[in-house]
Enzyme design. Sequence first.
Site, mmCIF file in Angstrom:
data_model
loop_
_atom_site.group_PDB
_atom_site.id
_atom_site.type_symbol
_atom_site.label_atom_id
_atom_site.label_comp_id
_atom_site.label_asym_id
_atom_site.label_seq_id
_atom_site.Cartn_x
_atom_site.Cartn_y
_atom_site.Cartn_z
ATOM 1 N N GLY A 11 10.297 -0.077 -4.015
ATOM 2 C CA GLY A 11 10.355 -1.390 -4.653
ATOM 3 C C GLY A 11 11.393 -2.316 -4.058
ATOM 4 C CG ASN A 13 8.565 -6.211 -0.269
ATOM 5 O OD1 ASN A 13 8.736 -7.276 0.301
ATOM 6 N ND2 ASN A 13 8.304 -5.084 0.391
ATOM 7 N NE ARG A 90 -4.667 5.107 -7.009
ATOM 8 C CZ ARG A 90 -5.309 6.204 -6.601
ATOM 9 N NH1 ARG A 90 -4.716 7.067 -5.793
ATOM 10 N NH2 ARG A 90 -6.544 6.430 -6.991
ATOM 11 C CG HIS A 108 -1.058 -4.749 5.892
ATOM 12 N ND1 HIS A 108 -1.294 -3.470 5.429
ATOM 13 C CD2 HIS A 108 -1.280 -4.711 7.225
ATOM 14 C CE1 HIS A 108 -1.653 -2.701 6.439
ATOM 15 N NE2 HIS A 108 -1.649 -3.432 7.550
ATOM 16 C CD GLU A 142 -12.775 -7.378 5.146
ATOM 17 O OE1 GLU A 142 -12.432 -7.151 6.303
ATOM 18 O OE2 GLU A 142 -13.204 -8.486 4.756
ATOM 19 C CG LEU A 143 -7.590 -1.449 2.621
ATOM 20 C CD1 LEU A 143 -6.948 -1.422 1.244
ATOM 21 C CD2 LEU A 143 -7.709 -0.041 3.185
ATOM 22 C CG ASP A 144 -4.660 -3.720 4.328
ATOM 23 O OD1 ASP A 144 -4.049 -3.944 3.263
ATOM 24 O OD2 ASP A 144 -4.614 -2.625 4.915
ATOM 25 C CD GLU A 173 6.926 -5.889 4.272
ATOM 26 O OE1 GLU A 173 7.587 -5.099 3.569
ATOM 27 O OE2 GLU A 173 5.770 -5.662 4.658
HETATM 28 C C1 GRF Z 1 6.106 -2.696 2.334
HETATM 29 O O1 GRF Z 1 6.467 -2.463 3.654
HETATM 30 C C2 GRF Z 1 4.767 -3.373 2.266
HETATM 31 O O2 GRF Z 1 4.419 -4.037 3.436
HETATM 32 C C3 GRF Z 1 3.804 -2.261 2.028
HETATM 33 O O3 GRF Z 1 4.508 -1.322 1.273
HETATM 34 C C4 GRF Z 1 5.895 -1.417 1.547
HETATM 35 C C5 GRF Z 1 6.608 -1.439 0.237
HETATM 36 O O4 GRF Z 1 7.975 -1.249 0.350
HETATM 37 N N1 GRF Z 1 2.612 -2.779 1.395
HETATM 38 P P1 GRF Z 1 8.915 -1.420 -0.933
HETATM 39 O O5 GRF Z 1 8.450 -0.400 -1.982
HETATM 40 O O6 GRF Z 1 8.783 -2.823 -1.420
HETATM 41 O O7 GRF Z 1 10.282 -1.091 -0.440
#
Ligand code: GRF
Length: 211
Positions: A11, A13, A90, A108, A142-144, A173
Site C-alpha cells: 500500500g 500508493n 485480483r 500499472h 480488458e486486463l491493463d 507512481e
Molecule cells: C504498484 O507498483 C502498482 O503499479 C501495481 O502494484 C504495485 C502496488 O504497490 N499495480 P503498493 O502496494 O502501492 O506499494
Amino acid sequence: MKAAILVSGSGSNLQSFIDQVAGNRIDLEIAVVLANRSDAWGLVRAKKSGIDTACIEHANFADRESFDRAIANELDRFAPELIILAGFMRILSPWFVKHFEGKILNIHPALLPLYTGLHTHERVLKAGDSHHGSTVHFVTEELDGGPRILAGRIAIRADDTADTLRSRVQAVEHQIYPQAAQLFAQGRVTYRDGNAWLDGKIMADPLILNF
Ligand code: GRF
C-alpha cells in the site's frame, strides 16, 4: 469526491494518497480502504490514519463474480464516486467493471500498452528498452487495457536491475497516481464510450511526464 482504495499488499500508493489528502493537495476523501487479504499492510496504514477499512478474503468465495458482488456491496455502503486500485491483485469481473463503469482507476508499472501483466521490470530489462515507467488508466474488461490517462516515464540506466527499476518506478507512481485522480476529481478527466476524455476532448494518448 469520495474515493474507495483497494489494496492487496504494502500500500505505498495508498500512503501517497493518504499524505496528499492530509495535506489538502487533492480533492478526495478516502471513504474506505478495502483489502482481499487480512495481512495487507495497506490496512494498517489506513487504520493508523483513522480511515474505515474492510477486509473480504477472496479465498472464501466460490467464483470471481460472487467475490466481486460481495466487495461491491461493501463499497456501495460508502457511495464512492471513484474506485482506486492500488496494488489490488485480483482481476475484476465484467459485472464489477459494469457496476462501477467509468469510475475505476488502476496503475500499472509499465508504459502501457507495453508489458501488460506481471514481471514488467524484468521484461523491460530483458528486452533492452531505453525507457520504462508507469501508467494510470481507466479499468475496463480488458486486463491493463483500459484508456490511458497519465504515464510517468524514466530513462533506464546501464546499471539498473529489476529492483532498482521497481523502486524508481514506484517513486514515479507516488506522484502520478494522485495527479491523475485529481484530474478525475476535478471533472477534467472523464470516461465515456470506451474513451478517456480530457477537458471535453478524447485522449488519443495519455499525458506523459518525464522524470
Ligand atoms: C504498484 O507498483 C502498482 O503499479 C501495481 O502494484 C504495485 C502496488 O504497490 N499495480 P503498493 O502496494 O502501492 O506499494
